[in-house]
Structures are given as C-alpha cells and as structure tokens.
Scaffold this motif. Structure first.
Motif, PDB file in Angstrom:
ATOM      1  N   LYS A 191       0.799  -1.229   0.000  1.00 51.35           N
ATOM      2  CA  LYS A 191       0.000   0.000   0.000  1.00 51.35           C
ATOM      3  C   LYS A 191       0.833   1.280   0.000  1.00 51.35           C
ATOM      4  CE  LYS A 191      -0.746   0.016   5.032  1.00 51.35           C
ATOM      5  NZ  LYS A 191      -1.783   0.005   6.098  1.00 51.35           N
ATOM      6  N   ASP A 192       2.021   1.252   0.563  1.00 50.79           N
ATOM      7  CA  ASP A 192       2.868   2.447   0.615  1.00 50.79           C
ATOM      8  C   ASP A 192       4.025   2.379  -0.384  1.00 50.79           C
ATOM      9  OD1 ASP A 192       1.372   3.655   2.695  1.00 50.79           O
ATOM     10  OD2 ASP A 192       2.414   2.411   4.177  1.00 50.79           O
ATOM     11  N   SER A 193       3.920   1.483  -1.366  1.00 48.87           N
ATOM     12  CA  SER A 193       4.979   1.315  -2.358  1.00 48.87           C
ATOM     13  C   SER A 193       4.502   1.762  -3.732  1.00 48.87           C
ATOM     14  CB  SER A 193       5.419  -0.157  -2.431  1.00 48.87           C
ATOM     15  OG  SER A 193       4.439  -0.918  -3.121  1.00 48.87           O
ATOM     16  N   ASN A 194       5.412   1.701  -4.703  1.00 45.68           N
ATOM     17  CA  ASN A 194       5.066   2.034  -6.093  1.00 45.68           C
ATOM     18  C   ASN A 194       4.604   0.811  -6.880  1.00 45.68           C
ATOM     19  OD1 ASN A 194       5.807   4.782  -5.839  1.00 45.68           O
ATOM     20  ND2 ASN A 194       7.966   4.232  -6.096  1.00 45.68           N
ATOM     21  N   THR A 195       4.646  -0.366  -6.265  1.00 43.90           N
ATOM     22  CA  THR A 195       4.292  -1.603  -6.949  1.00 43.90           C
ATOM     23  C   THR A 195       2.790  -1.854  -6.876  1.00 43.90           C
ATOM     24  OG1 THR A 195       6.449  -2.567  -6.430  1.00 43.90           O
ATOM     25  CG2 THR A 195       4.692  -4.088  -7.071  1.00 43.90           C
ATOM     26  N   LYS A 196       2.190  -2.174  -8.005  1.00 49.33           N
ATOM     27  CA  LYS A 196       0.751  -2.431  -8.071  1.00 49.33           C
ATOM     28  C   LYS A 196       0.450  -3.915  -7.877  1.00 49.33           C
ATOM     29  CE  LYS A 196      -0.108   1.370 -11.307  1.00 49.33           C
ATOM     30  NZ  LYS A 196      -0.653   1.728 -12.650  1.00 49.33           N
ATOM     31  N   VAL A 197      -0.822  -4.193  -7.630  1.00 46.04           N
ATOM     32  CA  VAL A 197      -1.285  -5.575  -7.493  1.00 46.04           C
ATOM     33  C   VAL A 197      -2.192  -5.917  -8.674  1.00 46.04           C
ATOM     34  CG1 VAL A 197      -2.594  -7.207  -6.101  1.00 46.04           C
ATOM     35  CG2 VAL A 197      -1.218  -5.438  -4.971  1.00 46.04           C
ATOM     36  N   CYS A 198      -1.835  -6.984  -9.380  1.00 42.22           N
ATOM     37  CA  CYS A 198      -2.680  -7.516 -10.459  1.00 42.22           C
ATOM     38  C   CYS A 198      -3.234  -8.861 -10.010  1.00 42.22           C
ATOM     39  CB  CYS A 198      -1.882  -7.685 -11.747  1.00 42.22           C
ATOM     40  SG  CYS A 198      -2.825  -8.501 -13.065  1.00 42.22           S
ATOM     41  N   SER A 199      -4.543  -9.030 -10.127  1.00 44.92           N
ATOM     42  CA  SER A 199      -5.170 -10.294  -9.782  1.00 44.92           C
ATOM     43  C   SER A 199      -5.611 -11.034 -11.037  1.00 44.92           C
ATOM     44  CB  SER A 199      -6.397 -10.056  -8.897  1.00 44.92           C
ATOM     45  OG  SER A 199      -7.091 -11.266  -8.663  1.00 44.92           O
ATOM     46  N   VAL A 200      -5.272 -12.316 -11.111  1.00 44.44           N
ATOM     47  CA  VAL A 200      -5.837 -13.148 -12.175  1.00 44.44           C
ATOM     48  C   VAL A 200      -7.246 -13.532 -11.774  1.00 44.44           C
ATOM     49  CG1 VAL A 200      -3.602 -14.024 -12.911  1.00 44.44           C
ATOM     50  CG2 VAL A 200      -4.893 -15.289 -11.197  1.00 44.44           C
ATOM     51  N   ILE A 201      -8.115 -13.708 -12.787  1.00 41.44           N
ATOM     52  CA  ILE A 201      -9.477 -14.158 -12.517  1.00 41.44           C
ATOM     53  C   ILE A 201      -9.814 -15.264 -13.506  1.00 41.44           C
ATOM     54  CG2 ILE A 201     -10.217 -11.964 -11.546  1.00 41.44           C
ATOM     55  CD1 ILE A 201     -11.778 -12.008 -14.549  1.00 41.44           C
ATOM     56  N   GLY A 202     -10.592 -16.235 -13.043  1.00 42.19           N
ATOM     57  CA  GLY A 202     -10.948 -17.343 -13.919  1.00 42.19           C
ATOM     58  C   GLY A 202      -9.749 -18.117 -14.412  1.00 42.19           C
ATOM     59  N   PHE A 203      -8.714 -18.196 -13.610  1.00 46.47           N
ATOM     60  CA  PHE A 203      -7.464 -18.825 -14.034  1.00 46.47           C
ATOM     61  C   PHE A 203      -7.454 -20.311 -13.702  1.00 46.47           C
ATOM     62  CE2 PHE A 203      -3.183 -17.131 -15.210  1.00 46.47           C
ATOM     63  CZ  PHE A 203      -3.639 -16.079 -15.962  1.00 46.47           C
ATOM     64  N   PRO A 204      -6.638 -21.083 -14.447  1.00 50.67           N
ATOM     65  CA  PRO A 204      -5.767 -20.649 -15.548  1.00 50.67           C
ATOM     66  C   PRO A 204      -6.328 -20.881 -16.948  1.00 50.67           C
ATOM     67  CG  PRO A 204      -5.099 -22.827 -14.848  1.00 50.67           C
ATOM     68  CD  PRO A 204      -6.290 -22.451 -14.001  1.00 50.67           C
ATOM     69  N   PHE A 205      -7.545 -21.418 -17.063  1.00 48.30           N
ATOM     70  CA  PHE A 205      -8.013 -21.857 -18.372  1.00 48.30           C
ATOM     71  C   PHE A 205      -8.996 -20.910 -19.057  1.00 48.30           C
ATOM     72  CE2 PHE A 205      -7.227 -25.878 -15.945  1.00 48.30           C
ATOM     73  CZ  PHE A 205      -6.011 -26.151 -16.551  1.00 48.30           C
ATOM     74  N   GLY A 206      -9.629 -20.021 -18.310  1.00 51.64           N
ATOM     75  CA  GLY A 206     -10.557 -19.062 -18.914  1.00 51.64           C
ATOM     76  C   GLY A 206     -11.852 -19.672 -19.394  1.00 51.64           C
ATOM     77  N   ALA A 207     -12.150 -20.898 -18.970  1.00 47.57           N
ATOM     78  CA  ALA A 207     -13.301 -21.623 -19.509  1.00 47.57           C
ATOM     79  C   ALA A 207     -14.545 -21.550 -18.627  1.00 47.57           C
ATOM     80  CB  ALA A 207     -12.929 -23.087 -19.732  1.00 47.57           C
ATOM     81  N   MET A 208     -14.457 -20.853 -17.503  1.00 47.40           N
ATOM     82  CA  MET A 208     -15.615 -20.740 -16.628  1.00 47.40           C
ATOM     83  C   MET A 208     -16.575 -19.674 -17.140  1.00 47.40           C
ATOM     84  SD  MET A 208     -12.661 -19.483 -15.702  1.00 47.40           S
ATOM     85  CE  MET A 208     -12.069 -20.880 -14.774  1.00 47.40           C
ATOM     86  N   SER A 209     -17.725 -19.547 -16.499  1.00 45.54           N
ATOM     87  CA  SER A 209     -18.742 -18.620 -16.994  1.00 45.54           C
ATOM     88  C   SER A 209     -18.290 -17.170 -16.873  1.00 45.54           C
ATOM     89  CB  SER A 209     -20.047 -18.800 -16.214  1.00 45.54           C
ATOM     90  OG  SER A 209     -19.910 -18.322 -14.887  1.00 45.54           O
ATOM     91  N   THR A 210     -18.827 -16.357 -17.751  1.00 47.66           N
ATOM     92  CA  THR A 210     -18.521 -14.926 -17.709  1.00 47.66           C
ATOM     93  C   THR A 210     -18.974 -14.324 -16.393  1.00 47.66           C
ATOM     94  OG1 THR A 210     -18.726 -14.756 -20.115  1.00 47.66           O
ATOM     95  CG2 THR A 210     -18.902 -12.708 -18.849  1.00 47.66           C
ATOM     96  N   GLN A 211     -20.129 -14.751 -15.903  1.00 49.99           N
ATOM     97  CA  GLN A 211     -20.651 -14.222 -14.638  1.00 49.99           C
ATOM     98  C   GLN A 211     -19.695 -14.490 -13.485  1.00 49.99           C
ATOM     99  OE1 GLN A 211     -22.282 -16.067 -16.812  1.00 49.99           O
ATOM    100  NE2 GLN A 211     -24.318 -15.194 -17.245  1.00 49.99           N
TER     101      GLN A 211
END
Length: 224
Positions: free
Chosen positions: A51-71
């Motif tokens: 929180k006090d750094s210059n580094t951002k946080v990226c979260s993966v979603i629906g990983f790793p295959f991308g085959a789950m529902s859009t919802q």
C-alpha cells in the motif's frame, strides 16, 4: 528508464503460501517492479504490504483456463478490485475462439471490462495453443473490447512468449493495445529483445528467478 519498471513479477502456482506472497512483495519493493501478479485469494494480503509502495497488485481471474462462466469472472474481478487489486488479468475463452464463436469471446471479455470500468484489463491469448490466424482474430476481438493489454501466455500451457508471435500481435493491434510478453524470459538480454519488438510489459516468474538467480539483472538501467 529502468527495465524493472517494465516487470510484472508473477507467482501463481497452486501451492503458493502466505509467506511466499509476503516475500514476493518484499522483492517487488526492493527491485521497484511495476506490478505483481497473483491469485485473487491473496490480493488482500498483498495490497496490505504494497500500500505504501510504487508496486501495483494484479489479480488473475478465472485462471488458468478461462473456460468458466462470464458471470463467475465478473464476480471474481469485482471482488479482487474491492480487495485492493489495481489490475485484472483473464484468459481468453480458447474453446469459444477455436469454435469460431467470436460473439461469445467478445462478450466474455467486454462484460468483464464493463464491470471493472477504468481498472486495467489484460487478456491472455495463450499463443502456444493458437495458429497465426487465431492469434490475429483474438487480437482484433481484444481491440474491439477495449482491453488495455494483450498478454502472450499464462504460464500454464505448453509454451510461453515468442518473438514471432509478439510481432504478429504488434502488427495486428499497432498502438491500439499494449503488449505483455510472458514466459521463457529469464534474463536482461531476452527482455530487451521483447522491448525492442514493441512490448510494454515483461512477465517474470518469481519461482524461475529463484532457480536461475537472475532476478536482479532486470533492475539494471536501460535506455528503452
């Protein structure tokens, strides 16, 4: 400009511990990496440490295959942002793409983008699974869906980034979308080749860096 500012420092293995996430955050701060990429369950922990750094946080979603529902992807993306993620990364639905169901591919991506608003969205193409025409079509869909980055690979398929595929992506999207090259990039020399090919972000695996002892080379100064 330092090469470290192009680095996306990644730790996505399913057995990752809280201690490893904390160590990842400390390394990212030490080397001034641009962003870390982690699974959504660890976003609150990482966001607290960074929180006090210059580094951002990226979260993966629906990983790793991308085959789950859009919802499901939309829900996970919104929750990750609520927990402190500043970027979201999703894998393109390869099954829809290979079926030439381009409308569903577009909707899957655009629904996530619409749900997260101005938050950066990266879409992984998984280039090792696609032929040239499929890569081009996937890029065109990503441009239409207004994504922020196209990423070459998730790290969970049979291959990572290649300069050939990166050049195909760049030729297709021109300057409409940024490129994130990930996989098989383990040293300064290789990273520079991708920057020269037009990428804007380099994915670097934290586990691989410990094995090769080359993580520090990516903080050396460059004129790129």
């Amino acid at each position: 400009m330092y090469l470290s500012q192009y680095i996306e420092y990644t730790l996505l293995k399913p057995t990752t511990t809280e201690r490893e996430i904390i160590d990842l955050c400390y390394e990212a701060i030490e080397h001034n990496y641009h962003v870390i990429c982690i699974n959504s369950s660890f976003v609150p922990l990482a966001a607290q440490f960074l929180k006090d750094s210059n580094t951002k946080v990226c979260s993966v979603i629906g990983f790793p295959f991308g085959a789950m529902s859009t919802q499901a992807k939309v829900f996970e993306a919104k929750k990750a942002i609520e927990d402190g993620a500043q970027e979201i990364e999703m894998v393109i639905n390869l099954g829809f793409l290979r079926s030439k169901n381009y409308v569903s591919v577009f909707k899957d991506i655009s629904d996530v983008k619409s749900a997260i608003g101005d938050t950066t969205l990266k879409v992984v193409l998984e280039i090792s699974e696609l032929n040239k025409n499929e890569i081009v079509k996937a890029c065109e869909i990503c441009v239409d869906a207004n994504v922020d980055y196209i990423k070459t690979s998730s790290g969970f398929s049979k291959g990572g980034a290649t300069l050939t595929a990166t050049k195909i992506i760049k030729k297709t999207i021109k300057d409409a979308v940024k490129i994130d090259a990930c996989g098989d990039i383990v040293d300064l020399e290789t990273g520079m080749k991708y920057l020269e090919a037009g990428v804007h972000r380099i994915g670097f695996d934290a586990i691989l860096s410990k094995k090769t002892k080359k993580a520090k080379t990516i903080s050396y100064k460059t004129t790129a």
